[in-house]
Design a protein around this motif. Structure first.
Motif: not given
Length: 1639
Positions: A262-275, A348-361
């Motif tokens: 899913v397209l997500i706006n990351f420009c103002q985000s403080s959550l960057n998933v690296l690996k 199960y097919p590939p499943l999408t999970f939403r990862i969030t931090n306590t800041g709401g990102d």
């Protein structure tokens, strides 16, 4: 301007640049393992252009350099394309190489076609040139345009090498300049060349304009890469720094599949998933919904300014969920989150999970498809009920193994017992241990008190899992089959007595034992005591004696509670006769003390002081509880005793920046803290930069790259083991490489509590988070890798005890266990497995009280086997010894080996002696008037020590039990006396008491008194077990003539050097001191110097130069490598300044400093100086062993070796004054492997091993290990008489030797009973190993006897003789070789073939000897009579279906008479194991004699071979003559009726790895004794009645009739037994097959 030179210079430069320009790009791709960002369309079009341009350049006769340039350029393009498909598309390398090869061939074909077209139409030169130029320009431009478009779109030149861009630009520019100096100017080529500089200049400018930011510049445009393990795709998201263009912040896959995320706006985000990385998977049970679940754990590496929030499934229609559990912060924003995804059973097919931090990102991620299998059907396979796998580590606890298919480590295994009704009062328990690394489930059956009684009924066991309640149910046989135990009590020796009262320090063990003298009906076995309802409370163990004379039983760990004990003598009774009662009192009393806790200044030395009122032995300090650093320095260290009341103990400590917690054993149980007060602040934890390891023998070499910016790395804990800074191999403590050798984790143990922890000088601790040791989620290797992996039965291809039956009646007996192992994938095995062979020699023992003998295995080059040598003690049980190659917690190896190898895999101990498992003990003991009597009537006392303690001194008097202190008696019953000289006019009143005692007998059983709990040794028997009153003490009353309450003092103290490089080889320090006693009464003993570091290490330095009458003392010590490096300082103290009044004093480190003396040694630590600590595996071989100078390898341990073998020079002086240089095969800081020549090493002569690195070298003297005598084949004497009643050896025609009869010339046969018939050279078959031997009539030269010898088959047989595969080779190749004059053979034939569908080569060598000869085979000399035939058979490696199987070579022998013979018969000679040793095929008095040697060469070692008659071989081929021979013999006597006899011999080869060889031989003989009583003969007419033949026929008929009747009965019985045996074997083989299929 025309200039050929300038044109050539620029042309050559352009050619070179364009030829190698792609090399930087190829290198960059290799480093990145990716071609991401590089346009493949660009390179494909360039390649097409090269294919077109190359033939044009050839046709137009351009310089060869240009042709070479375009060719190399095209090849490098193919390399880039290969990298793209290999790194990014994950195409298999093999497929890629095939594709690239095809592309190359097609491209060459196209270029050749273009060349021929251009060559044919040369008259259209301009037109063709124009066309080629246009195509070339289009291909070049077509390649650049997509690349420029991608760069502008992505606003990034990621993936492009600037070096490549610059080289491409300069190559084009130089090529254009070369055209300038050529007339006429070629505008067409100029057009092609100019495209490259134009586009490359544009890309070069854009590379700076779109430069990527650093990882901290999140406001700039950044493209992040998310790596997901085990995936074929990699996902990216890009953040755009243009605040007005936030729509470009999106997630994309490398394949531009935008639907995956899913397209997500990351420009103002403080959550960057690296690996995101999978960690493990487990299975669990949802008890609410009663379903099985699959739990998958993932580690998520992120940059986030807050902690984790949640992870939720986007599409909630699937039965899956996720949760975050814990996290770990690394540098700055970097964190690792631990997540768990839970699935119900299903696909199960590939499943999408939403990862969030306590800041709401938020961040959406698609996890891969997953199949959650239902493990309710896990198959549990128990051992078969009749299998010998039901072995016991002792006869108290039985253990066996289960096989789980599939083996799931996360399952919980549960054991449930069904108690037989007759044993309902016995609370059995069942325990399960899951050994993950070797995939075993070990089940233990015991009682609640960890003992198993001798019950006589089977016990039903049910094993199931938390995922499958059905499980498996089976019955295990009882321990004993006898009925109730019938005891007859003779005497009871109870200790302590019921009125006994004893005060003991809780720091010591206090064993309580009673012994009972009884006889037992039946064999001696385990009994039990009960204290009430019949529930066993303690075992009654047979420990000494025999059944006839009385057996002494011992009960351990009696309770101090008032109880009456009964003997349980039945499996069903509930009432038993009382035996004895206990009502003794044991009181714990600990000393009291006052602790002085100072505050420490960082880096300064200080002291911890205790003032105590009661003397205690000994005092142990434990400092820094996080590291458990223990100081256990014996007295008089730390003690200061002056007068009757001043008692102090001082411990010096160097404080860095850590807060020290400490505890004093015997005084304070709760740790106390010493607070740091340093000004330096260090709160940053160390960092792990890299982890590496490799296995060496049994241990592991661990390499850690560590950093700590302020105080530096100080301590490493790896798998619960501590390592100090002395492990630094390179660099400095703030940034260095640390290398150490770590022992394996015991297989039976649990996982270590600390896999890895790093501490710096301020005690800051870093531990990996779920094995991730950095923010990039690099993981530690799984701890299971470091288990002590024992090898199982499937790894052993040969095993034999020599001897396998021992009689210890007359003394200890040496025994050797020899075995061989399977090879690795390269066909070799490790000659240094570092395996332990452990033998359990005590059947009647508890889990704490066992007698084991352990020996390390080593490789014996003569036996060519691994070998363990042990000594069996004299007084042991008559038992079959249990053994294992590792822990006794894992059973099953021994029983499987016995199944495969028979009795040679078992060791039986027989003895006419009484057993003795009872340690020595006292019968008389007193202080000070009476001597001590030690009693050990069977084994006898070996040695022991006793301490006598004084109430005024911490230094005990220590005495030895030996011949010097024994005043009467012997080691069985000895009287020992010890003298303590005390002058009552110059002493202090004191109480003497008994201190620590240890007694050993010759069977290694020990009794102990006052054994410290911290020692790790728990005694089971006290030497005072017969004493009914408190252990005696005595008071010494003194009347001193002088009052003295001051200890002696130092008058001088000198240290030769106060700075030492403890990484060098010069570490000697010399001390000198003088002392005086102020009161003038004189010194006692000598002072001791103590050296301490801050890591729990200490050195006790005693004087090397002193006289009893002199107050001066000299000391010398060589500091250990790395000693004191943790804090860079060694603390010095002096204690033991003692006078005759027992005033005891000393100088702590601070007191030495206050007195003006040197009090510490500063240390430095070099890391590049080689230092050898020890050398292993340096053997001395006899010269008879064939070995090249570099066949064997020694292991050198030490430090400072570096990791480059080229920097080291290794030599060995074998004691002859010559240093031989040897090759170093491996070097890694602390370990070196170096080749050597074991034949140069001489036993008893030291060898000097030297290593040189740079300008430094170090050597060590080592005594070579002398090999024990070879044992693998121990031949037995061969009988020289046909029967035990014969009085004539070798029929008086030969000499009797160890190997049997050595016949005189002209005689042969096993007993030299026959004369040799001289025959002509045999005829042979050209297509098969079939040999015809013709015996001719001496008068007419006409054939009389024809014999055929043939190799007709090879068969693989199972353990019970079933045929797995059968081969009847047809395609043989014959090579007739030149006879070997040295061996006197006149005919030498070599037949070769390959077994069908295998790579196994079979070589049959036939030799015919014209004269008497001798040959050597398998360490035996074989006499070959003249005109005899010898056959040698060799087989290469064979693919056995199972290592349990054997390979049988079938040999056919036959003899045929070419006349009307009278009699024919067969004779066989069998050894004691029914193996065929020889055979005779007789026709009349003539014989074909064959000898079958019971030795073979298996994998270059001599091994016992079995030979048997084969009765089930059906010969479908006509092997009765060599019809295809080189010459044939024609019998002209057609009127006779020939007699014919034949048989088949199978020579059985055990499992082997590389090569097997056999060596039978044959000769024709004449039986001179004429005894054909067993022969079948034709009848002759007689006028006197029945002919001899008729009488023989009648007798034979009667015998046959009787034999048929008996045989019918025997056959019926045998058939029934065979069916039963086959059924059992099928069950065994099924289990073996299942185990092997699992491997």
């Amino acid at each position: 301007m025309e200039s050929e030179l300038a044109a050539n210079i620029f042309g050559t430069a352009g050619c070179i640049l364009w030829s190698v320009q792609l090399i930087p790009q190829v290198r960059l791709n290799y480093q990145r393992k990716s071609t991401e960002g590089v346009s493949m369309i660009c390179f494909i079009t360039w390649f097409i252009g090269g294919v077109i341009l190359a033939p044009y350049l050839v046709v137009t006769q351009r310089p060869p350099s240009l042709v070479l340039q375009i060719t190399l350029f095209s090849v490098l393009i193919l390399v880039v394309l290969l990298q793209h498909f290999y790194y990014d598309r994950k195409v298999a390398l093999k497929r890629l190489m095939i594709a690239i090869t095809i592309i190359g061939i097609v491209s060459v074909g196209i270029s050749c076609g273009i060349y021929y077209v251009l060559d044919i139409f040369k008259e259209y030169d301009f037109t063709l040139s124009l066309v080629v130029t246009l195509l070339s320009c289009l291909s070049l431009a077509g390649g650049f345009i997509p690349a420029v478009y991608d760069i502008v779109s992505a606003k990034s030149v990621q993936g492009y090498s600037r070096v490549f861009i610059v080289m491409d630009f300069l190559g084009g520019a130089c090529s254009i300049l070369s055209l300038v100096f050529i007339k006429p100017f070629d505008y067409l080529v100029f057009a092609s060349y100019s495209i490259v500089p134009i586009f490359e200049l544009s890309i070069f400018v854009m590379s700076f304009y779109y430069q990527s930011p650093t990882s901290s510049q999140l406001t700039n445009d950044t493209k992040y890469k998310i790596i997901i393990d085990n995936q074929d795709d990699e996902y990216y998201y890009q953040v755009n720094n243009n605040s007005n263009n936030n729509d470009h912040c999106a997630i994309n896959s490398k394949n531009n599949n935008n639907n995956k995320n899913v397209l997500i706006n990351f420009c103002q985000s403080s959550l960057n998933v690296l690996k995101i990385q999978s960690r493990n998977y487990r299975y669990s049970r949802d008890t609410v919904n009663n379903v099985n679940l699959c739990d998958n754990s993932y580690l998520v590496s992120v940059d986030s300014d807050t902690n984790f929030g949640s992870i939720v499934l986007v599409n909630t229609t699937f039965a899956a969920s996720a949760v975050f559990s814990t996290f770990q912060s690394f540098d700055g924003l970097r964190k690792i989150w631990d997540s768990k995804l839970t699935y119900r059973v299903g696909d199960y097919p590939p499943l999408t999970f939403r990862i969030t931090n306590t800041g709401g990102d938020a961040f959406d991620y698609e996890f891969p498809a997953y199949n959650c299998q239902d493990l309710a059907n896990v198959e549990l396979i128990p051992p078969s009920s009749n299998s010998s796998i039901y072995t016991y580590s002792n006869n108290l606890i039985r253990r066996f193994e289960l096989q789980a298919i599939p083996f799931i480590t996360s399952m919980t295994y549960i054991c449930q017992l069904s108690i037989p009704p007759s044993t309902a009062q016995v609370p059995f328990t069942c325990g399960i241990q899951v050994l993950q690394t070797i995939e075993r489930v070990v089940v233990t059956i015991a009682t609640s008190t960890s003992y198993l009684t001798g019950y006589t009924e089977p016990l039903t066991v049910k094993i199931y899992t938390d995922l499958n309640a059905t499980g498996v149910t089976f019955a295990i046989p009882p321990t004993f089959t006898e009925g109730p135990i019938n005891y007859v009590t003779r005497a009871i020796y109870q200790s302590p007595a019921s009125t006994y009262s004893h005060t003991v320090n809780s720091y010591y063990y206090s064993p309580y034992v009673s012994t009972i003298n009884m006889t037992v009906k039946g064999s001696p076995r385990l009994g039990f005591l009960s204290y009430g309802t019949g529930t066993p409370s303690t075992a009654l163990l047979p420990v000494q004696g025999n059944v006839d004379d009385g057996m002494l039983y011992a009960s351990l760990s009696l309770s101090t509670v008032s109880r009456t004990y009964y003997i349980i003598n039945s499996t069903s009774s509930t009432q038993f006769a009382p035996l004895m009662s206990t009502s003794f009192s044991v009181t714990s009393q600990n000393p009291t003390a006052t602790l002085t806790l100072p505050s420490f200044v960082s880096g300064d030395p200080n002291e911890i002081t205790y003032t105590f009122s009661d003397m205690a032995y000994p005092i142990y300090f434990i400092t820094d509880f996080s590291l458990n650093i223990k100081y256990d320095i014996p007295a008089p260290f730390g003690y200061s005793l002056e007068g009757p009341t001043s008692r102090k103990y001082t411990l010096p400590v160097i404080s860095t920046l850590r807060t020290i917690q400490l505890s004093v054993v015997q005084y304070i149980a709760v740790p106390r803290s010493v607070v740091k007060t340093g000004t330096t602040v260090d709160v940053v934890v160390p960092k792990i930069l890299g982890v590496d390891y490799f296995k060496t023998g049994r241990n592991f070499i661990i390499t850690l790259k560590l950093s700590d910016d302020i105080t530096g790395v100080n301590t490493i804990v790896f798998m619960n083991q501590k390592y100090g800074i002395s492990t630094l191999a390179n660099g400095v403590p703030t940034l260095g490489t640390f290398v150490f050798e770590a022992p394996p984790i015991p297989t039976s143990g649990s996982l270590p509590t600390t896999e890895l922890a790093i501490y710096d000088g301020a005690n800051n601790e870093f531990k990996p988070f779920l094995r991730a040791y950095d923010g990039n989620m690099n993981l530690l290797p799984n701890s299971s890798i470091f288990y002590d992996h024992e090898f199982g039965a499937d790894n052993i291809t040969f095993i034999q005890f020599i001897p396998n039956q021992v009689d210890t009646t007359y003394g200890p007996v040496p025994v050797s266990l020899l075995f061989n192992l399977t090879t690795n994938d390269q066909g070799v095995f490790n000659k240094n497995p570092a395996a332990d062979c452990t033998f359990l020699l005590s059947t009647f023992s508890s889990t704490q009280r066992i007698l084991t003998v352990t020996a390390k295995a080593y490789y014996h080059p003569i036996d060519k086997l691994f070998r363990c040598d042990v000594m069996i003690p004299q007084y042991t049980n008559n038992i079959t010894v249990e053994y294992t190659f590792g822990s006794f917690y894992t059973q099953g190896v021994q029983s499987l080996l016995i199944q495969r190898f028979g009795s040679q895999a078992s060791l039986i101990i027989n003895s006419k002696n009484s057993m003795d498992h009872l340690p020595p003990y006292f019968t008389v003991f007193n202080i000070p008037t009476q001597p001590t009597l030690v009693y050990d009537p069977i084994n006898g006392l070996k040695n022991g020590t006793i301490q006598v303690r004084s109430s005024i001194s911490p230094v005990p008097y220590t005495f030895q039990f030996n011949q010097d202190t024994r005043v009467s008696g012997d080691d069985k019953t000895g009287v020992y006396q010890f003298t303590i000289p005390i002058d009552t006019n110059a002493c202090k009143t004191q109480v003497l008491s008994i201190g620590k005692i240890i007694l050993y007998d010759n069977g290694e059983w020990d009794s102990r008194y006052l054994q410290e709990i911290t020692s790790g040794v728990q005694p089971q028997f006290s030497p005072f077990h017969l004493f009914s009153s408190p252990i005696p003490t005595t008071t010494v009353v003194c009347s001193p003539t002088v009052t003295d309450v001051k200890a002696p003092i130092l008058t001088s103290f000198n240290i030769s050097r106060t700075t030492v490089d403890v990484g060098s080889n010069d570490r000697e320090v010399i001390f000198n001191l003088t002392a005086t006693d102020g009161a003038g009464i004189g010194l006692v003993g000598y002072p001791t110097i103590y050296l301490l570091d801050n890591f729990g290490n200490s050195l006790i330095v005693e004087p090397t130069d002193y006289a009893n009458t002199s107050p001066s003392f000299g000391y010398s010590v060589t500091l250990p490598f790395g000693f004191g490096t943790n804090d860079g300082m060694i603390m010095v103290s002096v204690y033991g300044l003692r006078d005759k009044y027992d005033n005891l004093g000393g100088y702590s480190m601070l007191q030495l400093k206050a007195a003006g003396y040197d009090s510490n040694i500063t240390v430095t630590y070099s890391t590049e100086i080689p230092s050898i600590f020890g050398v292993t595996n340096l053997y001395s071989y006899p010269n008879t062993i064939v070995a090249s100078p570099n066949d064997e390898i020694i292991t050198i341990r030490g430090r400072g070796f570096g990791d480059n073998p080229q920097q080291l020079i290794g030599t060995i002086d074998y004691g002859n004054g010559t240093a031989y240089a040897h090759n170093i095969t491996m070097a890694h800081h602390v370990l070196v492997y170096m080749q050597y020549d074991p034949r140069l090493a001489v036993p008893g002569r030291l060898a000097t091993v030297n290593l040189q690195r740079f300008a430094h070298n170090h050597s060590i003297d080592i005594m070579p290990i002398q090999l024990a005598a070879p044992l693998i084949f121990v031949p037995k004497p061969t009988p020289c008489s046909p029967s035990s009643t014969s009085s004539v050896n070798c029929s008086a025609n030969g000499q009797c030797t160890f190997d049997g009869c050595q016949c005189k010339a002209g005689w042969s046969g096993f007993y030299c009973e026959s004369t040799v018939i001289n025959v002509d050279e045999p005829t042979y078959n050209n297509t098969a190993p079939i040999i015809d031997i013709v015996v001719k009539d001496g008068n007419s030269s006409q054939a009389v006897i024809r014999s055929v010898i043939a190799v007709v088959g090879v068969r693989e047989l199972t353990l019970d003789g079933q045929i797995v595969k059968e081969y009847r080779p047809k395609q043989w190749t014959l090579v007739v070789s030149t006879p070997d004059i040295a061996n006197n053979n006149s005919l030498l034939l070599n037949y070769n073939t390959t077994l069908q569908d295998t790579d196994t080569m079979v070589n049959v060598t036939v030799e015919w000897f014209s004269v008497d000869s001798s040959v050597e085979f398998a360490n035996q000399t074989i006499k070959i009579p003249a005109t005899s035939t010898k056959i040698s058979i060799a087989l290469s490696a064979y693919p056995f279906s199972s290592i349990l199987n054997t390979l049988q070579v079938v040999l056919k022998t036959s003899v045929e008479a070419e006349y009307d013979a009278e009699c024919s018969s067969k004779e066989y000679g069998f050894g004691d194991s029914q193996d065929v040793e020889w055979m005779k095929l007789n026709i009349d008095e003539k014989t074909l004699w064959g000898q079958f040697i019971k030795r073979g060469i298996i994998d270059d070692r001599v091994t016992t071979i079995s030979n048997q008659l084969v009765t089930d071989f059906i010969d479908t081929d006509n092997n009765n003559s060599s019809s295809s021979s080189n010459n044939t013999y024609t019998n002209t006597n057609t009127s006779s009726t020939p007699s014919y006899t034949t048989n088949y011999i199978g020579m059985n080869l055990p499992y082997y790895n590389q090569m097997a060889k056999l060596d039978p031989n044959f000769a024709h003989l004449i039986n001179v004794d004429g005894d054909n009583s067993d022969a079948t003969c034709k009848g002759k007419s007689s006028s006197d009645g029945l002919s001899t033949g008729q009488i023989a026929g009648i007798v034979a008929g009667c015998i046959v009739a009787g034999a048929v009747a008996v045989g019918a009965v025997m056959y019926t019985v045998h058939k029934r037994k065979t069916n039963i045996s086959k059924k059992k074997m099928d069950q065994k083989m099924k289990r073996v097959s299942q185990a092997m299929s699992k491997e």
